[in-house]
Design a protein around this motif. Structure first.
Motif, mmCIF file in Angstrom:
data_model
loop_
_atom_site.group_PDB
_atom_site.id
_atom_site.type_symbol
_atom_site.label_atom_id
_atom_site.label_comp_id
_atom_site.label_asym_id
_atom_site.label_seq_id
_atom_site.Cartn_x
_atom_site.Cartn_y
_atom_site.Cartn_z
ATOM 1 N N LEU A 113 5.110 -2.724 10.293
ATOM 2 C CA LEU A 113 3.969 -2.762 9.253
ATOM 3 C C LEU A 113 2.828 -3.618 9.870
ATOM 4 C CD1 LEU A 113 5.130 -4.290 5.762
ATOM 5 C CD2 LEU A 113 5.200 -1.531 6.807
ATOM 6 N N LEU A 114 3.380 -4.328 11.250
ATOM 7 C CA LEU A 114 1.940 -4.986 12.034
ATOM 8 C C LEU A 114 1.829 -4.477 13.208
ATOM 9 C CD1 LEU A 114 3.710 -8.518 11.688
ATOM 10 C CD2 LEU A 114 1.881 -7.665 10.383
ATOM 11 N N VAL A 115 2.760 -3.521 13.421
ATOM 12 C CA VAL A 115 2.806 -2.117 14.780
ATOM 13 C C VAL A 115 0.960 -0.861 14.424
ATOM 14 C CG1 VAL A 115 3.649 -0.715 16.571
ATOM 15 C CG2 VAL A 115 4.262 -3.162 16.002
ATOM 16 N N MET A 116 -0.101 -0.672 14.687
ATOM 17 C CA MET A 116 -0.865 0.249 14.334
ATOM 18 C C MET A 116 -0.076 1.724 15.474
ATOM 19 S SD MET A 116 -3.881 -1.179 13.253
ATOM 20 C CE MET A 116 -4.603 0.166 13.752
ATOM 21 N N PRO A 117 -0.098 2.342 13.972
ATOM 22 C CA PRO A 117 0.751 3.804 14.593
ATOM 23 C C PRO A 117 -0.740 3.952 16.477
ATOM 24 C CG PRO A 117 0.332 3.849 13.082
ATOM 25 C CD PRO A 117 -0.694 2.307 13.262
ATOM 26 N N ASP A 118 -1.937 3.650 16.181
ATOM 27 C CA ASP A 118 -1.842 4.649 17.104
ATOM 28 C C ASP A 118 -1.806 3.917 18.469
ATOM 29 O OD1 ASP A 118 -4.061 5.758 15.798
ATOM 30 O OD2 ASP A 118 -5.764 4.560 15.420
ATOM 31 N N ILE A 119 -1.141 2.112 18.613
ATOM 32 C CA ILE A 119 -0.878 2.096 20.099
ATOM 33 C C ILE A 119 0.328 2.931 20.377
ATOM 34 C CG2 ILE A 119 0.483 -0.677 20.964
ATOM 35 C CD1 ILE A 119 -0.763 -1.507 19.299
ATOM 36 N N LEU A 120 0.987 3.511 19.455
ATOM 37 C CA LEU A 120 2.643 4.784 20.184
ATOM 38 C C LEU A 120 2.098 6.144 20.638
ATOM 39 C CD1 LEU A 120 4.848 2.876 17.330
ATOM 40 C CD2 LEU A 120 4.276 2.435 20.198
ATOM 41 N N ILE A 121 0.909 6.058 20.352
ATOM 42 C CA ILE A 121 0.700 7.788 20.144
ATOM 43 C C ILE A 121 0.632 8.281 22.185
ATOM 44 C CG2 ILE A 121 -2.095 9.489 21.255
ATOM 45 C CD1 ILE A 121 -3.104 8.069 18.947
ATOM 46 N N VAL A 122 0.222 7.547 22.944
ATOM 47 C CA VAL A 122 0.903 7.867 24.659
ATOM 48 C C VAL A 122 2.829 8.248 24.822
ATOM 49 C CG1 VAL A 122 0.748 7.629 26.579
ATOM 50 C CG2 VAL A 122 -0.835 7.248 24.907
ATOM 51 N N GLU A 123 3.869 7.162 23.813
ATOM 52 C CA GLU A 123 5.260 7.908 23.839
ATOM 53 C C GLU A 123 5.346 8.265 23.191
ATOM 54 O OE1 GLU A 123 6.891 5.634 26.288
ATOM 55 O OE2 GLU A 123 4.852 4.805 27.273
ATOM 56 N N ASN A 124 4.367 8.550 22.078
ATOM 57 C CA ASN A 124 5.132 9.678 20.847
ATOM 58 C C ASN A 124 4.846 10.639 21.600
ATOM 59 O OD1 ASN A 124 6.074 7.794 19.318
ATOM 60 N ND2 ASN A 124 4.395 7.719 17.921
#
Length: 273
Positions: A113-124
């Motif tokens: 819940l503390l991790v912004m989804p936008d941070i993972l965009i590149v890896e996703n």
């Protein structure tokens, strides 16, 4: 002076709520006004201005909104179905079973819940490209098929159910899945409704990730389609653009107005403010 202090606080809170409501309603009111009147009235207010539905028809015909809505419907229902199945099982395990590492695992769920989804965009995106799923609805949905928020919310609800019901059902020979299906899920219906509204509204309005991972009309959801429509058709009147905006946001607004009581009550029962 002390006797009137609560009244002053109540009046100040009420005025603040009305001020926020006006700030929220004004853009919506302008969008509705321009959408239901001819383009000539978009910059001026006339109480007797003629009403028209031409702006909605023009917007619908100017872009493949039928395809956008179909993609969005498939997307939000598919994500919600996966979330309800996976998160229900996980929440039931965290609420009723005791196993080694339960607290650590639940802490990892809360950490999500503390991790912004936008941070993972590149890896996703790299993962979707390696799987060959770029420009598919599956690629949009896959990072969201599980939800830490849903697990937390359902766990809180399941923990309020008396354990005596578990024992009575077990005495009658019910399995754990039968216990979950016949007791826990029916008692948690308001929570499911609230989370369903949150999930559908979030993924209906999600823009950045679908914009990055899709390239064609066949896979774009309605939010990305609306942005492309507004950018490409910059010569269209604001009345038409506002009509398209109302078409995309209207279903969510209607759903919230219909289920707002259950939405608020479910969060109150879960102890979330």
């Amino acid at each position: 002076m002390t006797r009137f202090a609560p009244d002053i606080d109540r009046w100040l809170n009420t005025l603040g709520a009305w001020a926020l409501a006006v700030l929220w309603v004004l853009p919506l009111a302008y969008a509705v006004w321009t959408a239901v009147h001819p383009a000539a009235y978009e910059a001026r207010f006339d109480l007797f201005a003629p009403l028209t539905a031409d702006n909605f028809a023009k917007a619908w015909n100017a872009a493949p909104f039928s395809r956008y809505f179909l993609n969005t419907f498939i997307l939000v229902t598919g994500i919600l179905a996966c979330q309800l199945v996976l998160c229900t099982l996980a929440a039931f395990a965290f609420a009723r079973f005791r196993f080694p590492g339960r607290s650590a695992l639940f802490a990892l769920v809360l950490l999500q819940l503390l991790v912004m989804p936008d941070i993972l965009i590149v890896e996703n995106y790299r993962t979707m490209r390696q799987l060959g799923l770029v420009d598919t609805i599956t690629a949009i949905a896959l990072p969201y098929v599980a939800s830490g928020f849903a697990i937390f919310l359902l766990r809180q609800t399941f923990m309020t159910i008396p354990r005596e019901l578990d024992e009575a059902a077990r005495v009658e020979g019910s399995s754990y899945l039968g216990l979950l299906w016949r007791i826990y899920i029916p008692l948690a219906k308001p929570t499911y409704l609230a989370f369903g509204l949150v999930s559908v509204s979030h993924h209906w309005n999600n823009f950045l990730w679908p914009l990055i991972v899709t390239n064609s009309v066949n896979t774009r959801p309605v939010t990305v389609g609306l942005s492309v429509f507004s950018a490409v058709d910059s010569g269209i009147e604001w009345a038409t653009i506002n009509a398209a905006t109302l078409m995309t946001s209207g279903p969510l607004l209607i759903a919230f107005l219909l289920f707002q009581r259950q939405f608020v009550q479910s969060f109150m029962r879960a102890g979330i403010k």
